[in-house]
Design a protein around this motif. Structure first.
Motif, PDB file in Angstrom:
ATOM      1  N   ASN A  23       0.867  -1.355  -0.294  1.00  0.00           N
ATOM      2  CA  ASN A  23       0.172  -0.073   0.071  1.00  0.00           C
ATOM      3  C   ASN A  23       1.001   1.369   0.043  1.00  0.00           C
ATOM      4  O   ASN A  23       1.902   1.112   0.636  1.00  0.00           O
ATOM      5  CB  ASN A  23      -0.852   0.107   1.186  1.00  0.00           C
TER       6      ASN A  23
ATOM      7  N   GLY B 179      -2.371  -4.836  -6.284  1.00  0.00           N
ATOM      8  CA  GLY B 179      -2.570  -3.559  -6.995  1.00  0.00           C
ATOM      9  C   GLY B 179      -2.564  -3.952  -8.432  1.00  0.00           C
ATOM     10  O   GLY B 179      -2.007  -4.806  -8.990  1.00  0.00           O
TER      11      GLY B 179
ATOM     12  N   PRO C 186      -9.415  -2.248  -8.929  1.00  0.00           N
ATOM     13  CA  PRO C 186      -8.650  -1.071  -8.414  1.00  0.00           C
ATOM     14  C   PRO C 186      -9.129  -0.006  -9.398  1.00  0.00           C
ATOM     15  O   PRO C 186      -9.292   0.017 -10.616  1.00  0.00           O
ATOM     16  CB  PRO C 186      -7.401  -1.459  -8.462  1.00  0.00           C
TER      17      PRO C 186
ATOM     18  N   ARG D 219      -4.299   3.885 -10.676  1.00  0.00           N
ATOM     19  CA  ARG D 219      -3.228   3.426 -11.442  1.00  0.00           C
ATOM     20  C   ARG D 219      -1.731   4.129 -10.688  1.00  0.00           C
ATOM     21  O   ARG D 219      -2.096   5.241  -9.926  1.00  0.00           O
ATOM     22  CB  ARG D 219      -3.276   3.532 -12.959  1.00  0.00           C
ATOM     23  N   PHE D 220      -0.886   3.650 -10.930  1.00  0.00           N
ATOM     24  CA  PHE D 220       0.238   3.793  -9.841  1.00  0.00           C
ATOM     25  C   PHE D 220       0.816   5.227 -10.287  1.00  0.00           C
ATOM     26  O   PHE D 220       0.963   6.154  -9.609  1.00  0.00           O
ATOM     27  CB  PHE D 220       1.589   3.054 -10.221  1.00  0.00           C
TER      28      PHE D 220
ATOM     29  N   ASP E 203      -7.710   1.974  -2.727  1.00  0.00           N
ATOM     30  CA  ASP E 203      -8.580   0.917  -3.285  1.00  0.00           C
ATOM     31  C   ASP E 203      -8.337  -0.251  -2.353  1.00  0.00           C
ATOM     32  O   ASP E 203      -9.504  -1.199  -2.482  1.00  0.00           O
ATOM     33  CB  ASP E 203      -7.546   0.567  -4.418  1.00  0.00           C
ATOM     34  N   PHE E 204      -7.582  -0.407  -1.466  1.00  0.00           N
ATOM     35  CA  PHE E 204      -7.500  -1.435  -0.626  1.00  0.00           C
ATOM     36  C   PHE E 204      -8.658  -1.251   0.504  1.00  0.00           C
ATOM     37  O   PHE E 204      -9.128  -2.427   1.042  1.00  0.00           O
ATOM     38  CB  PHE E 204      -6.126  -1.623   0.119  1.00  0.00           C
TER      39      PHE E 204
ATOM     40  N   ASN F 257       4.220  -5.051  -5.968  1.00  0.00           N
ATOM     41  CA  ASN F 257       2.700  -4.854  -6.590  1.00  0.00           C
ATOM     42  C   ASN F 257       2.237  -3.852  -5.711  1.00  0.00           C
ATOM     43  O   ASN F 257       1.574  -3.852  -4.690  1.00  0.00           O
ATOM     44  CB  ASN F 257       2.130  -6.088  -6.451  1.00  0.00           C
ATOM     45  N   TRP F 258       2.128  -2.548  -6.536  1.00  0.00           N
ATOM     46  CA  TRP F 258       1.745  -1.175  -5.747  1.00  0.00           C
ATOM     47  C   TRP F 258       0.133  -1.189  -5.565  1.00  0.00           C
ATOM     48  O   TRP F 258      -0.429  -1.289  -6.912  1.00  0.00           O
ATOM     49  CB  TRP F 258       2.525  -0.047  -6.134  1.00  0.00           C
ATOM     50  N   LEU F 259      -0.512  -0.716  -4.375  1.00  0.00           N
ATOM     51  CA  LEU F 259      -1.921  -0.580  -4.324  1.00  0.00           C
ATOM     52  C   LEU F 259      -2.091   0.647  -3.533  1.00  0.00           C
ATOM     53  O   LEU F 259      -1.763   0.766  -2.562  1.00  0.00           O
ATOM     54  CB  LEU F 259      -2.282  -1.755  -3.358  1.00  0.00           C
TER      55      LEU F 259
END
Length: 336
Positions: free
Chosen positions: A173, A236, A288, A291-292, A214-215, A208-210
């Motif tokens: 996260n 993510g 999600p 986006r990153f 969203d989480f 893996n970026w979240l």
């Protein structure tokens, strides 16, 4: 519903309370938080909730906080892997004993549902593909080992005591209000101050970026619609090497790559994390939304605009921790 949310003065927990307030304004929220270095009252500023200060390993406080609640969401955690490597006791106490105390109270008080917030790190490292909920737990650090132990306690209570519980495991996260000891806020604040940015090893560890919002939406879905006894992975939409994350932050803060300083790698450092979110997508309809590239820009902007939040941290215990850990002092908190 009346919710007990533990650890909600921390990064993810405070965002969850804000998310619930936005999506379900009629819910009652009781927060139980120990207010450690990473738990701050400021994280819930302006949010309608009841705050009880105390530890989840204290049965009396837990029972008092949980009385009359319909559900419990457990965010309470010691979350920094580096600190667990140097001193594991607090991690054992919170993740194992604290979870046991919560589960006892859930059973004794007849709470309808319990949700355990967990992490992709319980699965260990994966070089190809993605972990599913059926993947074996193979933790690498005291942090992830104690989180896995907490998860297993929850599963055991589902089987033995027939409690209604769900586990939600998130990937890395990021977002506003994350403590500066973590990679992204550390990089942002060091870049703003012109401090060297420590990067472990070659920096090619993949995460893996979240985005935290969203989480939190996924957790709320799992709490209210997840099947009893199930675990749900929440990954993510983008994965990226740590070094690329640092470079993106440098670009957004107008700094160059000369600030990057490769340091000795963390012991037992997992090379790659990746979670499959197929189950929560198909069963609960979660997707999600951030986006990153959007999320990291929003995060950098938040830290740039909220000096009031991070300046006390950078002047306090974190300053001493940083110097001990990285062997160099931070620049003045007022020089950004």
């Amino acid at each position: 519903m009346k919710l007990l949310v533990t650890g909600a003065c921390g990064f993810i927990g405070s965002q969850y309370v804000r998310t619930v307030r936005e999506l379900r304004p009629d819910d009652q929220i009781v927060v139980l938080d120990k207010l450690t270095y990473a738990g701050r009252r400021e994280n819930l500023e302006g949010v309608d909730c009841e705050l009880i200060v105390g530890s989840i390993d204290d049965p009396q406080i837990v029972r008092e906080a949980m009385e009359g609640c319909d559900a419990v969401v457990n965010f309470a955690a010691e979350s920094h892997v580096d600190r667990s490597i140097k001193a594991q006791y607090d991690f054992c106490r919170t993740h194992v004993l604290g979870t046991a105390v919560l589960l006892d109270a859930v059973r004794e008080l007849g709470v309808e549902r319990y949700l355990q917030v967990s992490t992709d790190e319980v699965y260990g490292s994966i070089l190809d593909g993605s972990f599913t909920e059926q993947s074996p737990l193979d933790p690498s650090s005291p942090y992830s080992a104690t989180k896995a132990a907490g998860d297993l306690l929850v599963s055991a209570h589902v089987t033995t005591y027939k409690i209604d519980a769900v586990i939600c495991r998130g990937s890395n996260n990021y977002g506003p209000r994350q403590h500066p000891e973590k990679l992204i806020p550390l990089t942002i604040l060091n870049a703003l101050h012109g401090d060297p940015i420590p990067v472990y090893g070659d920096g090619r560890q993949v995460r893996n970026w979240l985005f935290v919002e969203d989480f939190c939406r996924a957790i709320d879905l799992a709490l209210r619609e997840g099947r009893p006894g199930e675990a749900y992975n929440v990954g993510g939409p983008d994965e990226c090497e740590n070094l690329e994350v640092v470079r993106r932050v440098l670009e957004l803060t107008g700094r160059d790559e000369s600030l990057i300083e490769h340091v000795r790698d963390r012991p037992g450092h997992d090379r790659r994390y990746s979670l499959s979110s197929q189950k929560i997508r198909e069963e609960l309809g979660w997707e999600p939304q951030v986006r990153f590239d959007e999320g990291i820009a929003r995060t950098v902007a938040w830290y740039r605009d909220n000096r009031w939040w991070w300046e006390p941290i950078r002047r306090g215990e974190y300053r001493e921790y940083y110097e001990r850990h990285y062997g160099r002092p931070l620049k003045s908190a007022t020089s950004a």
